[in-house]
Scaffold this active site. Structure first.
Site, PDB file in Angstrom:
ATOM      1  CB  THR A 281      67.680   3.722 -26.641  1.00  0.00           C
ATOM      2  OG1 THR A 281      67.160   2.680 -25.686  1.00  0.00           O
ATOM      3  CG2 THR A 281      67.037   3.715 -27.959  1.00  0.00           C
TER       4      THR A 281
ATOM      5  CB  THR B  97      68.024   0.143 -27.237  1.00  0.00           C
ATOM      6  OG1 THR B  97      68.038   0.252 -25.977  1.00  0.00           O
ATOM      7  CG2 THR B  97      67.305  -1.288 -27.595  1.00  0.00           C
TER       8      THR B  97
ATOM      9  CG  ASN C 285      66.260  -2.332 -21.578  1.00  0.00           C
ATOM     10  OD1 ASN C 285      65.533  -1.365 -22.304  1.00  0.00           O
ATOM     11  ND2 ASN C 285      65.791  -3.249 -20.952  1.00  0.00           N
TER      12      ASN C 285
ATOM     13  CG  ASP D  13      62.427  -3.500 -23.271  1.00  0.00           C
ATOM     14  OD1 ASP D  13      62.073  -2.621 -22.232  1.00  0.00           O
ATOM     15  OD2 ASP D  13      63.014  -3.066 -24.371  1.00  0.00           O
TER      16      ASP D  13
ATOM     17  CB  SER E 219      60.748  -2.204 -28.833  1.00  0.00           C
ATOM     18  OG  SER E 219      61.296  -1.019 -29.030  1.00  0.00           O
ATOM     19  CB  SER E 220      58.951   2.542 -26.306  1.00  0.00           C
ATOM     20  OG  SER E 220      58.387   1.949 -25.278  1.00  0.00           O
TER      21      SER E 220
ATOM     22  N   GLY F 164      64.907   6.891 -25.049  1.00  0.00           N
ATOM     23  CA  GLY F 164      64.084   7.318 -24.017  1.00  0.00           C
ATOM     24  C   GLY F 164      62.887   6.368 -23.600  1.00  0.00           C
ATOM     25  N   GLY F 165      63.143   5.078 -23.768  1.00  0.00           N
ATOM     26  CA  GLY F 165      62.264   4.192 -23.187  1.00  0.00           C
ATOM     27  C   GLY F 165      60.412   4.613 -23.713  1.00  0.00           C
TER      28      GLY F 165
END
Ligand code: DON
Length: 631
Positions: A394, A412, A414, A436, A465-466, A487-488
């Site tokens: 991302t 991203t 992913n 996700d 999503s984060s 970074g998720g």
């Protein structure tokens, strides 16, 4: 057990979160900065954005040009075949949140991810054609250009640097070379992607030229025709063909679930109303769902804003304060509670009624706050898996122009290099965003995140999503901070900690970004500490009941811009990765090197490069020179 440990008092008391939707104070008209700034995860992309600002473009123009350049020079995450979010925070007028997240193709169903025994095959949401969501990036960048751009440039002009980089090539940097050394990356890539990144069967090396003529043509079609140049015609057919022929891991060749021309034709990015919270006299502007990052940030800030933790600040050797173990304990407990809400309640609001008001209500925030005691409150878990994996899949870019307009944009694929499917004839990688979703309720995805009905997989739905693009404005309405990260789940905790360090610990931005981070995401119960805290911190947190693991991983890669009271931008690219900061008239900073690379990279130093990983204007106007690389 009564758990309220930190009664509100002192100068921070009563600063609890206020839940507002787009009711931000109108900023003063005519707010003007000395110069604009760009921060992104590749110095060539940063340089493209700075050049656009120098030629009179605004933040939206520069963000679009930077993102298109990243799609060429940062194939790990920069993309046309992925998606993302952007905040547009104009110097005057309402902030807007752009959702260009991928969505599930119409024919995608949960049963396609199950093996013959009815068990989830986790590979199918990460590799192969079922992993791919309908790309959102081209539509999102076009909308940002068309509706927020200055009007001084055509899309073709903003795409021209990216096209040139694709056509003429660029020298592979140490971060790309390092990513290609990964066996997992090689294993995931299809034949077309391997031909591109492993010519003659060996990974591209530092300094070798990566030329991408097909990608140049794809960019040209997009530049000429806008969304129709990607979601229709040659590019759309190339995507559909690539997916029809790609095998599903562990399954006979079967066509159901794959993306169709109709899925592509129907895709649109959308403007959403940002969420806005108040924190210690500032406005924090964030993405609403389907991002979970904004909601978690506002919940955590809401909990912390009602506490007085000044006594928990420990002066470090230089500049700002350091957090005590007790302060870190509170941060961790706030993250734990919000990530629990994330798992249960957050998803695409078009399909699931996310209880936003309840999750941000003063009553719920107060309840969360008072449930934090002196000891960690863990969920009982017999076994804690290793830290959720993170690789540079991302990417975030931040832009602030002289007029005070800000863009905070995260995009991203992913997974690293996405699904590894490179569209033949069109030259770009497709995402694997379907992972996700909570494909099966309660089963952790590749980041160890769990979910249920709120984030269940449904045709047309966007996965939770984060990604957390964030903008902070001061009481006078002027932008104080523009930031975000890859970074998720680490995105959320990294972005929040940088805000907490700047606002509560009064750390200079450069120190706040560099500082060692904690991570807590509810499940598993483990709290991860980046290596770098004083040894007694882990010990003290364990004594409070935390399951602490010190990790050699680096959490996130924050790309941030702050503004000094004199109106000077301070641009900082996280030394955890290879990004670069750029300031109009001052060039672009030199990126940090990856940890495993010994000595200097083989690439020639760039003319505009400065000898630091971060661009920080010193009082005299020159950049401070800071040692590159992680702490
Ligand atoms: O949207 C999300 O939350 C994930 N697709 C982000 C993945 C990510 O940040 C991986 N990066 N380093």
């Amino acid at each position: 057990m009564r758990l309220l440990a930190f009664p509100p008092r002192g100068r921070w008391a009563g600063a609890a979160l206020v839940w507002l939707v787009a009711s931000c104070a109108t900023p003063r008209a005519g707010a003007v900065l000395q110069r604009g700034a760009v921060v992104a995860e590749h110095p060539l992309a940063t340089a493209v954005g700075v050049a656009v600002l120098e030629e009179g473009g605004n933040a939206a123009d520069a963000a679009v040009a930077t993102a298109l350049a990243l799609a060429v020079v940062f194939p790990q995450a920069g993309n046309l075949g992925g998606g993302g979010f952007a905040l547009w925070v104009p110097a005057s007028g309402e902030p807007r949140a752009l959702d260009f997240r991928e969505c599930a193709p119409a024919a995608l169903r949960v049963d396609l991810f199950l093996d013959a025994q009815g068990r989830l095959d986790p590979r199918r949401s990460i590799e192969g054609p079922l992993a791919v969501g309908v790309p959102g990036t081209p539509h999102g960048l076009w909308r940002l250009f068309a509706e927020c751009g200055s009007g001084r440039f055509g899309l073709a002009e903003l795409a021209a640097p990216a096209i040139r980089l694709a056509e003429e090539g660029f020298a592979v940097d140490p971060w790309l070379a390092r990513a290609l050394q990964s066996e997992a990356v090689h294993a995931r890539m299809d034949a077309a992607a391997r031909e591109r990144f492993y010519p003659g069967g060996r990974a591209l090396r530092v300094g070798e030229r990566l030329v991408q003529p097909e990608l140049a043509e794809t960019l040209r079609r997009f530049a000429r025709r806008g969304p129709q140049g990607f979601y229709g015609g040659e590019t759309a057919s190339a995507i559909v063909n690539a997916l029809v022929h790609a095998p599903v891991p562990g399954a006979p060749l079967e066509r159901r679930g794959r993306m169709t021309l109709e899925d592509l034709r129907r895709y649109e990015s959308e403007w959403l109303t940002p969420l806005v919270g108040a924190y210690r006299g500032r406005e924090v502007i964030v993405m609403p769902p389907p991002s979970s990052g904004g909601l978690v940030e506002l919940q955590v800030l809401g909990v912390l804003g009602g506490l007085s933790l000044e006594a928990e600040r420990e002066p470090p050797a230089a500049g700002g304060y350091a957090p005590s173990a007790r302060m870190l304990h509170v941060w961790i407990e706030a993250f734990r509670r919000s990530f629990a809400d994330r798992a249960a309640h957050m998803g695409d609001p078009r399909f699931y009624d996310v209880p936003l008001r309840q999750l941000l209500s003063p009553e719920w925030i107060a309840e969360r706050r008072t449930s934090i005691g002196e000891r960690a409150k863990l969920d009982v878990r017999p076994w804690a898996p290793p830290p959720p994996p993170e690789s540079p899949q991302t990417t975030h870019l931040s832009v602030l122009d002289r007029a005070g307009n800000a863009v905070s944009l995260t995009t991203t694929l992913n997974g690293s290099f996405g699904s590894g499917i490179l569209v033949p004839g069109a030259g770009f990688l497709l995402n694997n965003e379907i992972d996700d979703f909570a494909v099966l309720a309660g089963v952790p995805n590749q980041f160890g995140l769990v979910g249920g009905e709120a984030n269940a997989l449904l045709p047309g739905k966007r996965p939770l999503s984060s990604m957390s693009p964030t903008v902070v404005r001061g009481a006078d309405g002027r932008v104080e901070l523009v930031l975000g990260s890859p970074g998720g789940p680490h995105i959320i905790t990294a972005v929040t900690q940088v805000m907490l360090r700047v606002i509560d610990l009064e750390e200079p931005l450069v120190d706040a970004v560099r500082a060692t981070r904690v991570h807590q995401q509810w499940r598993p119960a483990t709290t991860w500490l980046e290596n770098g805290f004083a040894p007694q911190i882990a010990h003290q947190l364990r004594r409070r009941g935390h399951q602490v693991e010190v990790s050699d991983m680096r959490f996130g890669s924050v790309q941030a811009i702050a503004v000094t009271p004199a109106g000077e931008p301070v641009a900082v690219s996280d030394p955890r990765r290879g990004g670069a900061a750029g300031i109009e008239g001052r060039g672009v900073s030199r990126p940090a090197e990856p940890p495993s690379t010994a000595g200097r990279p083989a690439v020639a130093p760039r003319r505009a490069a400065r000898a630091d990983a971060m661009a920080v204007p010193a009082p005299g106007g020159a950049f401070d020179t800071l040692p590159a690389g992680p702490e």
